[in-house]
Write an enzyme that holds these catalytic residues in place. Sequence first.
Site, PDB file in Angstrom:
ATOM      1  N   HIS A 129      -5.472 -23.192 -38.978  1.00 37.98           N
ATOM      2  CA  HIS A 129      -5.568 -24.596 -39.389  1.00 37.98           C
ATOM      3  C   HIS A 129      -5.449 -25.544 -38.194  1.00 37.98           C
ATOM      4  CE1 HIS A 129      -5.570 -23.355 -43.529  1.00 37.98           C
ATOM      5  NE2 HIS A 129      -4.499 -22.604 -43.280  1.00 37.98           N
ATOM      6  N   LYS A 169      13.866 -21.966 -27.347  1.00 36.50           N
ATOM      7  CA  LYS A 169      14.593 -21.332 -26.228  1.00 36.50           C
ATOM      8  C   LYS A 169      13.739 -21.346 -24.971  1.00 36.50           C
ATOM      9  CE  LYS A 169      17.727 -21.524 -27.516  1.00 36.50           C
ATOM     10  NZ  LYS A 169      18.291 -21.884 -28.742  1.00 36.50           N
ATOM     11  N   ARG A 189      28.945 -30.778 -21.660  1.00 40.93           N
ATOM     12  CA  ARG A 189      28.617 -31.949 -22.476  1.00 40.93           C
ATOM     13  C   ARG A 189      27.754 -32.967 -21.731  1.00 40.93           C
ATOM     14  NH1 ARG A 189      32.491 -32.410 -26.817  1.00 40.93           N
ATOM     15  NH2 ARG A 189      31.932 -34.590 -26.970  1.00 40.93           N
ATOM     16  N   GLU A 209      13.444 -25.001 -23.568  1.00 37.88           N
ATOM     17  CA  GLU A 209      14.602 -25.682 -22.997  1.00 37.88           C
ATOM     18  C   GLU A 209      15.135 -25.026 -21.731  1.00 37.88           C
ATOM     19  OE1 GLU A 209      18.021 -26.011 -25.594  1.00 37.88           O
ATOM     20  OE2 GLU A 209      17.536 -24.104 -26.514  1.00 37.88           O
ATOM     21  N   CYS A 263      28.547 -36.454 -22.831  1.00 32.41           N
ATOM     22  CA  CYS A 263      29.628 -37.016 -22.052  1.00 32.41           C
ATOM     23  C   CYS A 263      30.932 -36.349 -22.471  1.00 32.41           C
ATOM     24  CB  CYS A 263      29.790 -38.526 -22.206  1.00 32.41           C
ATOM     25  SG  CYS A 263      28.361 -39.451 -21.665  1.00 32.41           S
TER      26      CYS A 263
HETATM   27  C1  F6R Z   1      19.289 -25.587 -28.651  1.00 35.32           C
HETATM   28  C2  F6R Z   1      20.540 -26.221 -28.986  1.00 35.32           C
HETATM   29  C3  F6R Z   1      20.509 -27.447 -29.801  1.00 35.32           C
HETATM   30  C4  F6R Z   1      21.667 -27.438 -30.805  1.00 35.32           C
HETATM   31  C5  F6R Z   1      21.722 -28.771 -31.549  1.00 35.32           C
HETATM   32  C6  F6R Z   1      22.784 -28.777 -32.611  1.00 35.32           C
HETATM   33  O1  F6R Z   1      19.474 -24.415 -27.939  1.00 35.32           O
HETATM   34  O2  F6R Z   1      21.583 -25.788 -28.581  1.00 35.32           O
HETATM   35  O3  F6R Z   1      19.294 -27.610 -30.430  1.00 35.32           O
HETATM   36  O4  F6R Z   1      21.479 -26.376 -31.688  1.00 35.32           O
HETATM   37  O5  F6R Z   1      21.971 -29.791 -30.626  1.00 35.32           O
HETATM   38  O6  F6R Z   1      24.039 -28.564 -32.079  1.00 35.32           O
HETATM   39  P1  F6R Z   1      25.251 -28.147 -32.992  1.00 35.32           P
HETATM   40  O7  F6R Z   1      24.971 -26.788 -33.533  1.00 35.32           O
HETATM   41  O8  F6R Z   1      26.429 -28.168 -32.087  1.00 35.32           O
HETATM   42  O9  F6R Z   1      25.340 -29.157 -34.094  1.00 35.32           O
END
Ligand code: F6R
Length: 606
Positions: A502, A483, A27, A486, A2
């Site tokens: 395993h 990657k 966000r 997502e 948000c």
């Molecule tokens: C994956 C990704 C998330 C962030 C995680 C931590 O591509 O972007 O896994 O790495 O939410 O975010 P920060 O680094 O902003 O604490």
Amino acid sequence: MCGIIAYAGTKGAKDMLIDGLEALEYRGYDSSGFYIAKEGSVKSVGRVANLREKAVKAKQGSTGIAHTRWATHGVPSEVNAHPHMGSQKRAYVVHNGIVENYQELKEGLKKSGVIFKSETDTEVIPQLIESYIEKGFDFHQAFLKTLGDIRGTYGLAVMDAFDNEKIYVARMGSPLIIGIADHGRFVASDNSPLARHAHSVVYLNDGDVAIITGNEHEIFSQKGERVLRGEEKMSADVARAEKGEYKHFMEKEIMEGARVVENAIRGRIEIDDGTVKLGGLESVADRLREIDRIIIVGCGTAYYAGLVGEYIIEEYAGVSVEVEIASEFRYRKPVLTPRTALLAVSQSGETADTLEAIREAKRKGILTLGIVNVVGSSIARETDAGIYNHAGPEIGVASTKAFISQVTVLALFAVFLGRQRSMSLVTGRRIGQELMLLPQKIESILSKRDELKKIALAYKDVRDMLVIGRKYNMPIAYEGALKVKEVSYIHAEGYGAGEMKHGPLAMIDEHFPTVAIAPKDSVYEKNISNIQEIRARKGKIFTIATEGDSVIGEVSNDVFYIPHTIEALTPILSVVPLQLFAYYIADAKGLDVDKPKNLAKSVTVE
Ligand code: F6R
């Protein structure tokens, strides 16, 4: 998660708010909306572009609040979109965070006749404010009383429909920044929407309440006492990111890989002394000398960067390292001694779980450090000391350039610690030299991206895949799989190559491909054996290998070659083709690469 923005000033509020929401859209993008004094509110499901279109005829106004949502409570819909208002249509609220006791508060309000429209936790806030006004409190007092009732996290901007000038603001656990421009004042979840306008910023702390108008801001504690928070110059790092010639931010940010390494090492490597200079750690350099254990915390990609850091720091600095998912750290009872330091890795510097891990460590009295990209973010400000990435804004929800930068900075940190201990001058110099060579090596990988595009197209229709690697590249297998997952929604699992036998080997057949990271390093032969085991089960293999490797082509269906570097730094190179591979698959599938479904860039809820 948000994003909120508020504006009071002489430029049109509607444009300021919608432009601001666009900058904050990473966000959350389930819905968006605004309220402008005298004009009313407009809400829309989906992207901010939908809101812009819907609001074409709305008047500009001068003061308003706006929100872009990442749904927590209630489906993405117009009814659940912010701003939320009370039944009397007097209090309008935008909220980032979670009201944890909303059920209890809602039940109480319902009993006194309040009818709720949305399924959100947020709606209790305007309803509570109005219920206090009904009891005779003025708006400001009603706002403070409401803050006293709610439990959880919030960044709040609130307006009174009877007052066209004031914006009431409160922060607890979710970031809020006041931006001061020549034409008015802003409040925002982060400084990305402020870049074009504000000359200075004021960071609010948890527990702060503020009243903002176009000309001034006053900050109080929740008890109503005046609080002074200094103004800081707007950081030059906060240039608003543009996609430029690229189709997506993700592609642009991967293509910035070389520059990101340059920025992370600039002015930091002292090659003659075989050491590094990290200004942000100077104040704690003596304490760091005494440290015998480091706990690295982070989430997602930042956590995987931490895993690479564990290998580098243990190998080169001889300091014991544990890496922990931030959301787990705070719920355990970790054994912390005065010689333990906690190192938080975070691109945004706002990740709630990471921030809470830092707070827990501080309560336990240990040294806290940060590797953070966003200047002035909560993690940067709450840790005792730290190192900035200087990677520039990362807008694509999938983290790419930040990961490269995080691993680079962790390597610098390892040299810093190592040279405080027993690392030799020769070793320090060697790592420094190899770090300086990385930008041109990354460029050479990027220049061959068409090869990766071709390979990606051959894998884009699979349902599942494995990504495997060993030692320094095991975390890269995790990161590569993340990657792919997502951005392309293909089920990809990252595994240590040695773990295949395993369990995961059972899944392998001609329809279940594996991406193997097998550079020429100390575990190369072991990797080859694991690849052979997959081949024997008819599994298709795409390998990331070192240039000049003449064997790997015989055991792989597809190969992408990366330049040679020292083993500890291979992750910085091997991750790049994986980032491009994921990107090209997602793009070929026509997906919204920069804004994958169900995700948001900055995860400010736990
Ligand atoms: C994956 C990704 C998330 C962030 C995680 C931590 O591509 O972007 O896994 O790495 O939410 O975010 P920060 O680094 O902003 O604490």
